[in-house]
Motif scaffolding. Structure first.
Motif, short mmCIF file in Angstrom:
data_model
loop_
_atom_site.label_atom_id
_atom_site.label_comp_id
_atom_site.label_asym_id
_atom_site.label_seq_id
_atom_site.Cartn_x
_atom_site.Cartn_y
_atom_site.Cartn_z
N PRO A 1 1.62 -5.22 5.24
CA PRO A 1 1.97 -4.53 6.50
C PRO A 1 1.32 -5.17 7.72
O PRO A 1 1.95 -5.32 8.77
CB PRO A 1 1.43 -3.10 6.30
CG PRO A 1 0.88 -3.02 4.94
CD PRO A 1 0.99 -4.34 4.26
N ARG A 2 0.08 -5.61 7.56
CA ARG A 2 -0.61 -6.19 8.70
C ARG A 2 0.00 -7.53 9.11
O ARG A 2 0.09 -7.87 10.28
CB ARG A 2 -2.09 -6.37 8.37
CG ARG A 2 -2.97 -6.00 9.56
CD ARG A 2 -4.46 -6.07 9.25
NE ARG A 2 -4.73 -5.89 7.82
CZ ARG A 2 -5.68 -6.58 7.16
NH1 ARG A 2 -6.39 -7.48 7.79
NH2 ARG A 2 -5.89 -6.35 5.88
N GLN B 1 8.89 -0.48 4.10
CA GLN B 1 9.05 -1.41 5.23
C GLN B 1 8.70 -2.85 4.80
O GLN B 1 9.40 -3.80 5.14
CB GLN B 1 8.17 -0.95 6.39
CG GLN B 1 8.46 -1.66 7.69
CD GLN B 1 7.21 -1.76 8.56
OE1 GLN B 1 6.15 -1.22 8.22
NE2 GLN B 1 7.33 -2.46 9.67
N PHE C 1 0.88 -1.17 0.00
CA PHE C 1 0.00 0.00 0.00
C PHE C 1 0.91 1.21 0.00
O PHE C 1 2.11 1.08 0.26
CB PHE C 1 -0.89 0.00 1.25
CG PHE C 1 -1.74 -1.25 1.34
CD1 PHE C 1 -2.98 -1.30 0.72
CD2 PHE C 1 -1.28 -2.38 2.04
CE1 PHE C 1 -3.75 -2.46 0.80
CE2 PHE C 1 -2.05 -3.52 2.12
CZ PHE C 1 -3.30 -3.56 1.50
N LYS C 2 0.33 2.36 -0.28
CA LYS C 2 1.19 3.55 -0.35
C LYS C 2 1.97 3.73 0.95
O LYS C 2 3.16 3.97 0.96
CB LYS C 2 0.35 4.80 -0.63
CG LYS C 2 0.06 4.95 -2.11
CD LYS C 2 -0.37 6.37 -2.47
CE LYS C 2 -0.97 6.42 -3.87
NZ LYS C 2 -2.46 6.28 -3.89
N LYS C 3 1.23 3.55 2.04
CA LYS C 3 1.86 3.73 3.34
C LYS C 3 2.65 2.47 3.73
O LYS C 3 2.14 1.36 3.61
CB LYS C 3 0.77 4.00 4.39
CG LYS C 3 1.28 4.83 5.56
CD LYS C 3 0.14 5.29 6.45
CE LYS C 3 0.48 4.96 7.90
NZ LYS C 3 -0.59 4.30 8.63
N GLY C 4 3.88 2.65 4.14
CA GLY C 4 4.66 1.52 4.64
C GLY C 4 5.21 0.59 3.59
O GLY C 4 5.62 -0.52 3.90
N ALA C 5 5.21 1.04 2.33
CA ALA C 5 5.67 0.16 1.24
C ALA C 5 7.11 -0.27 1.43
O ALA C 5 7.46 -1.45 1.27
CB ALA C 5 5.51 0.87 -0.10
#
Ligand code: A5A
Ligand code: MG
Ligand code: ZN
Length: 469
Positions: free
Chosen positions: A342-343, A294, A288-292
């Motif tokens: 991420p999850r 990582q 996803f855009k956020k945390g890619a």
């Protein structure tokens, strides 16, 4: 599954195994994906053979007079030999054959090498291309005119007993090999009229492809002293006498790869045993855009760990929809797919997708046992694929008691049909014609109290018949 041959051609193309557009009939191009499957398959075979055999490499060309020496052998291959007749513009005074198999290339050399009983046994093998001008319908990997993956072993022994033992050992090696690949088989002794040209007898492995026709995937031949006498291969005994040697040879081909593809595949495409899959595990980052970043870093680290553990892993960082990637790896038959978002990283759990069962499981991705767990899933996949293949194979072998029943079974269900047969050549050939099948061979010896299904005479053999490739 759609019609098998259509499915087979489509998957060879879509999964980039073989390109059949090469402009010579029966000769095809191995593409990188196919070549890797071939390589890993050969690695397994080499490992099995190297314990007791030595690898050699003989020339491709065989002089006409050597090929012609063994009369029965050459008769068996005369319609299938490609000839080299010219060197540039000059006509050769001795034609050269492209090897259809290598007995007549190797055995004149064996005659020079074998001296003393202490030299024996010899166990050699080579993996080469051989050429057969097949007149039956050619099919990629199944019936080709350039057999690109011809593994032929040739052994030399002092006694008939050792030679017989070697036949059993070779059968055992092929058993292990096909078991590793999860390819089911029957082992039969071919009828005398269908044995390898020049052999005393031939043992054959046959499998069943999804259309119900059988494919001969390997053969082991007891050559007795036939070639030894033709090529004058003798050894000196302890008593100083000269005796002819005894020989065996055995071979497998590209048909192994055809079986892996055909037997394990399904409507989604290839389903490869982990041992031969170019990638055993694919990691698909769910970005996803956020945390890619990582997620990617986590995946790279995971890929490194799996690689360090000796696994063939691929991290797919392409900027494509995950669903598109899933589709591709399912089609290519990658045994395991790890989906990491991420999850999952937060929960330390991820989805692992098994290609064999088309099922998802949850796996803990941060525990010390992660690698161990991945390995056990891969082992379980291998085991499950093998069991499934044998289950379907056994369901396609039925025994019958009348010719009428045999015919009906073959016509309606294909596969292999077994019954008692007298072993007589004329009876066998009549039966083949009447039922429109081939006799694969006999399975058990010395059975009593049974009658031949066809002629009614005493039957000594449990015999298998099938429609064959
Ligand atoms: N010298 C011995 C080993 C030999 O040539 N035996 S054989 O003729 O039986 O071939 C070995 C194996 O090669 C066969 O069992 C079959 O599985 C495979 N084979 C034979 N002809 C083939 C062809 N045209 N295309 C693909 N595979 C073939
Ligand atoms: Mg043939
Ligand atoms: Zn009979």
């Amino acid at each position: 599954m759609t019609e098998f041959s259509e499915w087979f051609h489509n998957i060879l193309e879509e999964a980039e195994i073989i390109d059949i557009r090469y402009p010579v009939k029966g000769m095809h191009v191995w593409q990188p994906q196919g070549f890797k499957i071939r390589k890993y398959t050969l690695d397994i075979l080499r490992k099995l053979l190297d314990e007791t055999h030595e690898e050699v490499l003989f020339p491709l060309l065989i002089p006409e007079d050597e090929l012609a020496k063994e009369a029965i052998h050459v008769k068996g291959f005369e319609e299938e030999v490609y000839w080299v007749t010219h060197g540039g513009l000059t006509e050769l005074n001795k034609k050269l054959a492209l090897r259809p198999t290598s007995e007549t290339a190797m055995y004149p050399m064996f005659a020079l090498w074998v001296r003393n009983h202490n030299d024996l046994p010899f166990r050699f093998y080579q993996v080469v291309n051989t050429f057969r001008y097949e007149t039956k319908h050619t099919r990629p990997l199944i019936r080709v005119r350039e057999i690109t993956t011809f593994k032929e072993a040739h052994t030399v022994h002092a006694t008939w007993e050792e030679c017989e033992e070697q036949v059993q050992k070779a059968v055992q090696i092929y058993r292990e090999f096909f078991d590793t690949l999860g390819i089911p088989y029957t082992i039969t002794k071919r009828p005398q009229w269908d044995k390898f040209p020049g052999a005393e007898y031939t043992m054959a492995f046959d499998t069943i492809l999804p259309d119900g026709k059988t494919l001969q995937i390997g053969t082991v031949h007891n050559l007795g002293q036939t070639f030894a006498k033709t090529f004058d291969i003798t050894y000196e005994t302890a008593e100083g006498e000269h005796e002819y040697v005894y020989q065996t040879c055995y071979g497998v081909s590209d048909r192994i790869i055809a079986s892996i593809i055909g037997i394990h595949g399904d409507e989604k495409g290839l389903c490869l045993p982990p041992s031969v899959s170019p990638h055993q595990i694919v990691i698909v980052p769910i970005i996803f855009k956020k945390g890619a970043l990582q997620v990617l870093e986590f995946c790279r680290n995971m890929a490194d760990n799996l690689k360090d553990a000796g696994l063939r892993v691929h991290l797919d960082e392409r900027d494509l929809r995950a669903g598109k990637k899933f589709y591709e790896y399912e089609m290519r038959g990658v045994p395991l797919r790890l989906e990491i978002g991420p999850r999952d990283i937060k929960n330390k759990n991820a989805v692992v997708f098994r290609r064999d069962k088309l099922e998802k499981e949850i796996i803990n991705i941060e525990s010390d046992t992660f690698i161990h767990n991945v390995n056990s899933i891969l082992d379980d996949i291998t085991e499950n694929m093998k069991e499934r293949a044998w289950g379907s194979f056994n369901a396609h072998i039925r025994s019958v008691e009348t010719v009428h029943e045999a015919k009906k079974e073959i016509e309606e269900n294909r596969g292999i049909v077994s019954f008692y047969w007298c072993g007589d050549e004329q009876c066998g050939k009549d039966l083949e014609e009447k039922v429109h099948v081939d006799i694969l061979g006999i399975q058990e010896n010395n059975i009593s109290n049974f009658k031949c299904i066809y002629c009614g005479k005493t039957a000594e053999y449990k015999t298998l018949i099938a429609k064959t490739y």
